[in-house]
Every structure is written in C-alpha cells, then in structure tokens.
Design an enzyme around this catalytic site. Structure first.
Site, mmCIF file in Angstrom:
data_model
loop_
_atom_site.group_PDB
_atom_site.id
_atom_site.type_symbol
_atom_site.label_atom_id
_atom_site.label_comp_id
_atom_site.label_asym_id
_atom_site.label_seq_id
_atom_site.Cartn_x
_atom_site.Cartn_y
_atom_site.Cartn_z
ATOM 1 N N CYS A 113 -7.544 -28.454 11.373
ATOM 2 C CA CYS A 113 -8.811 -29.180 11.501
ATOM 3 C C CYS A 113 -8.613 -30.689 11.305
ATOM 4 O O CYS A 113 -9.402 -31.489 11.805
ATOM 5 C CB CYS A 113 -9.824 -28.640 10.503
ATOM 6 S SG CYS A 113 -10.291 -26.924 10.885
ATOM 7 N N ASP A 122 0.869 -1.184 0.000
ATOM 8 C CA ASP A 122 0.000 0.000 0.000
ATOM 9 C C ASP A 122 0.902 1.229 0.000
ATOM 10 O O ASP A 122 2.121 1.115 0.125
ATOM 11 C CB ASP A 122 -0.951 -0.024 1.196
ATOM 12 C CG ASP A 122 -0.235 0.059 2.539
ATOM 13 O OD1 ASP A 122 1.003 0.196 2.561
ATOM 14 O OD2 ASP A 122 -0.914 -0.013 3.570
ATOM 15 N N CYS A 134 -7.833 -28.084 6.332
ATOM 16 C CA CYS A 134 -6.531 -27.551 6.760
ATOM 17 C C CYS A 134 -5.912 -28.459 7.805
ATOM 18 O O CYS A 134 -6.584 -29.271 8.429
ATOM 19 C CB CYS A 134 -6.658 -26.108 7.268
ATOM 20 S SG CYS A 134 -7.038 -25.926 9.024
ATOM 21 N N CYS A 194 -13.413 -28.466 6.946
ATOM 22 C CA CYS A 194 -12.177 -27.792 6.542
ATOM 23 C C CYS A 194 -11.057 -28.811 6.409
ATOM 24 O O CYS A 194 -10.885 -29.674 7.274
ATOM 25 C CB CYS A 194 -11.803 -26.722 7.569
ATOM 26 S SG CYS A 194 -10.252 -25.877 7.202
ATOM 27 N N HIS A 241 -5.655 -21.778 10.327
ATOM 28 C CA HIS A 241 -7.020 -22.159 9.942
ATOM 29 C C HIS A 241 -7.763 -21.009 9.267
ATOM 30 O O HIS A 241 -8.365 -21.194 8.207
ATOM 31 C CB HIS A 241 -7.845 -22.653 11.131
ATOM 32 C CG HIS A 241 -9.307 -22.682 10.783
ATOM 33 N ND1 HIS A 241 -9.865 -23.696 10.033
ATOM 34 C CD2 HIS A 241 -10.284 -21.763 10.979
ATOM 35 C CE1 HIS A 241 -11.135 -23.400 9.798
ATOM 36 N NE2 HIS A 241 -11.420 -22.245 10.362
ATOM 37 N N ASP A 282 -7.935 -7.485 0.148
ATOM 38 C CA ASP A 282 -7.042 -7.795 1.264
ATOM 39 C C ASP A 282 -7.748 -7.393 2.545
ATOM 40 O O ASP A 282 -8.627 -6.520 2.516
ATOM 41 C CB ASP A 282 -5.741 -6.987 1.166
ATOM 42 C CG ASP A 282 -5.948 -5.534 1.589
ATOM 43 O OD1 ASP A 282 -6.427 -4.751 0.759
ATOM 44 O OD2 ASP A 282 -5.666 -5.208 2.752
HETATM 45 ZN ZN ZN Z 1 -9.290 -25.603 9.280
#
Ligand code: ZN
Length: 408
Positions: free
Chosen positions: A357, A91, A354, A352, A383, A314
């Site tokens: 998880c 930025d 990830c 999820c 996560h 963002d």
């Molecule tokens: Zn997750």
C-alpha cells in the site's frame, strides 16, 4: 519446558497475554498464517518475520505425503527445514482427512484414506498422527480427532465426540511416551543465531527485562534446546450441540492438556451458529490455558472471537483470497480484478502501512492480476496478511487499554 501462558490484561471476556514457546514468544490473541506445505504460499520467511508473524501453522497431512515426515525430521524438523526460527503449530491431519470425503474410511483404530496426490492408500491413527507431528517438530501439536460433519444428528454427533475423546487419550499416551524424540538440534545455535537473538527465547522469558537486555546486547543466545519439548493440545468436538460441546470440554479437560482447541467449526454451518458454539464452549474451558479456535475467519470474525476470549486462530482465508484477487481493506473487500481499478492511481488501502500500500497503485495491482503475474500473488498475499496481523495488533492494543468494544 514446553509452553507457558500468561494472561496480562482483560477487557470484558477478551484477554491479552503472552504464550512462551521453545521457539519464541507469541502475543495473544494471535492470528496464525497457514503454511500448508512448509510455506505460506508466495511469502519468503524473512518477509513473514518483517510482518511480525510469531507463529505459523503447518498441515501434517500435506507434509506427511510430501516431502514426508522422515525428510523433515532429518532436517531438524520444520524449523530447520524451512529456516523458520519462530514458533510453529501443526494440525493433526484429522481435519484434512475429513475433507477428503469419499476417499476415507473411519474405524475405532483410525482413518484409512487415499492421497489426493497419487491415490495411494494411507492410514492415520492417534499414534501415527502423533509420531508424524513429533517428527515434524512443531512447538504445539494437536490431538488426533474426528471432525464431525455438518449437519449431523445428535446420536451421530455424540458417537463422533466419544471417538474423539478416546483418540485424545491415545494421542496423549503416545505423546508422553515419545515426546523426547522431537528432532530439535543445533538449529537455533548455528546458522540462524543472528535472527534468533531478536526473539526472546523461552528460557529467558521468565523476566522480560532480562530478555530485553539480551536483545540489546545482540546475542549470546547459545543455549541448547535440551529439556524443551513440544506441547500437545486437546480438541473439543460435539458438532453444533451445545450440551455435547460442554461434555466434550469437561471430559477433554479431565484427560488434561496445556491448551484447548475448539474444532469442528467452519464446516458449512451458518456464521451465527459458529459464534454461538464458540461462545458457549469457551465458558467451559479453563481461564489459565490458551484457547484456540481452528479454521476461522474473516477480519471481522477474528476480532469478534477475540472479544469472546479466544487466544489463537488460524485461517487460509487471507492467503487463499489473495491468490484470487480478493483483498481485505479498512474500507471493505476489494476485488482487484474489476475493471474499475484499471486507471485507479490510489493505494489499495489508504489506511494500511504495508509495503504494498505504501508503494503500488490499484491500477498496477489490477494489471498484475489480469496478466496472471507471479508478483500479483506475492503482493496480494503480503497485503492481506499484513491486514490480518494489524487487525490483531489493534485488538491486543484495545484489550490492554481495557476497551472492550472499540475493536468491534
Ligand atoms: Zn496494505
């Protein structure tokens, strides 16, 4: 070359495409994690790569104060300094300076502000903000703008918009005269060539098949960056006034930039107003250039804005909320600090994929948070970022299938 943008699929107003940069390809619409001081707090760069982050954001104001532009420049810019071979956007510092409130003074020439670190006095002008961003060496840099406060009356909003337009011209002029000074050096050809081979380089992206072949061959990516430059995006202001937004868009496009951002949102206005301003402003932006909405939003909001035709977004929300134990899941928000999770053996989000998880229970995450363990911040951030990136992955997939409404 600087950037190249290709829209490849439409679903209603939404579009999916590719943004090619000197540091790799970005699938759009994209969510860009915020790495304020050259780090996405708690996340090592290799984890960000694993999560599929293709571009991240750095804050010029913070990096200018610490470690200082000259240090980053000598390390071959942010890419070299933070060992991040993929794309980066910075930025202009305008928004951060704006949020300092009492500590700043705006004149035609620029903004005088005090450091939040030690109270020392500094000055940003369009020219010095460009100089700083060229030294930091992000792929995409932003024109220096004034973020209009909320609420503001029409006269004040118009004056602020006019100032941003004059600053946009000065930003572009300085950038065009100095863009060859970007400190990209041997970074991509040296220590990081192994990672870099997985990322189709800009110069090889004219034919996707060729990029894929190069990937399979596992390397040979020894081109230099000579000839590659940064890209400067313009910023549309105009507060909450749709007429002024239109004028700001038209006059910013007249100055001419390879991409356009909608700034001055998320400054305290109601969410319906944010959406309305985005939708109205998008109408006036060229369809063949990337459109970036700065500083938004929740997972639902970024999916919604993508459906309106936004390509880049963002927000600090996923990372900041994670550090406060607030987690976004497919079943809604989870405040992991709550005692109801003390003996909850289930995963944070059963839908999820990830690694948090897949491995840890809510009870364990709650314990880490309650004990103020560093790992709590790391796992929570991992996560939340994963959830945001997956949200955008689903959105892109839906657009490519032509299913406009499925991701809302
Ligand atoms: Zn997750």
């Amino acid at each position: 070359m600087s950037i190249e943008f290709q829209v490849e699929a439409h679903a209603g107003a939404a579009r999916a495409g590719r943004l090619l940069t000197p540091h790799g390809e970005i699938e759009t619409p994209v969510f860009m994690p915020v790495g304020t001081v050259a780090t996405v707090k708690g996340m090592p760069q290799d984890v960000l790569e694993e999560l599929g982050v293709q571009i991240l954001l750095g804050n010029t104001y913070h990096l200018y104060l610490r470690p200082g532009v000259e240090t980053v420049r000598k390390m071959e810019g942010l890419h070299g300094f933070m060992a991040w071979p993929r794309a980066i956007l910075t930025d202009s510092g305008g928004f951060q300076v704006f949020s300092l409130n009492e500590l700043r003074k705006v004149t035609e020439e620029g903004v005088t502000f005090r450091s939040h670190l030690d109270g020392s006095s500094h000055f940003f002008s369009p020219e010095s903000a460009m100089q700083a961003q060229i030294g930091l060496g992000a792929d995409i840099i932003m024109a220096f703008d004034e973020c209009t406060e909320y609420p503001a009356d029409r006269a004040r909003t118009q004056a602020s918009m006019e100032l941003t337009l004059r600053w946009a011209e000065r930003s572009k002029k300085y950038f065009e005269e100095h863009k060859h000074e970007v400190p990209w050096g041997s970074f991509q050809r040296s220590a990081f060539s192994a990672q870099q081979t997985k990322i189709p380089r800009f110069a090889r992206n004219d034919k996707l098949g060729k990029a894929r072949n190069d990937e399979e061959e596992g390397g040979g990516n020894d081109e230099s960056n000579e000839g590659h430059t940064q890209s400067l995006f313009g910023i549309i202001q105009g507060g909450m006034d749709l007429e002024l937004r239109k004028e700001s868009a038209e006059r910013t496009i007249e100055i001419g930039f390879p991409g356009y951002a909608i700034g001055g949102l998320s400054v305290g206005e109601p969410r319906e107003r944010t959406r309305e301003v985005i939708e109205a402003t998008l109408e006036h932006l060229p369809a063949d250039k990337p459109r970036y909405v700065m500083g938004v939003g929740t997972p639902e909001e970024i999916a919604e804005y993508a459906s309106l035709g936004v390509d880049m977004m963002d927000c600090v929300l996923p990372t900041r909320a994670a550090r406060h134990g607030l987690l976004f899941t497919s079943e809604g928000k989870v405040s992991i600090k709550q005692s109801r999770y003390t003996q909850d053996a289930g995963p944070l989000d059963p839908n999820c994929g990830c690694r948090v998880c897949q491995r840890y229970s809510r009870a364990y995450l709650r314990h880490l948070y309650a004990s103020n363990e560093v790992l709590a911040q790391v796992l929570n951030t991992l996560h939340n970022l994963s959830f945001y990136l997956d949200t955008m992955r689903r959105v892109r997939h839906s657009i490519r299938l032509g299913e406009e409404s499925r991701f809302l």
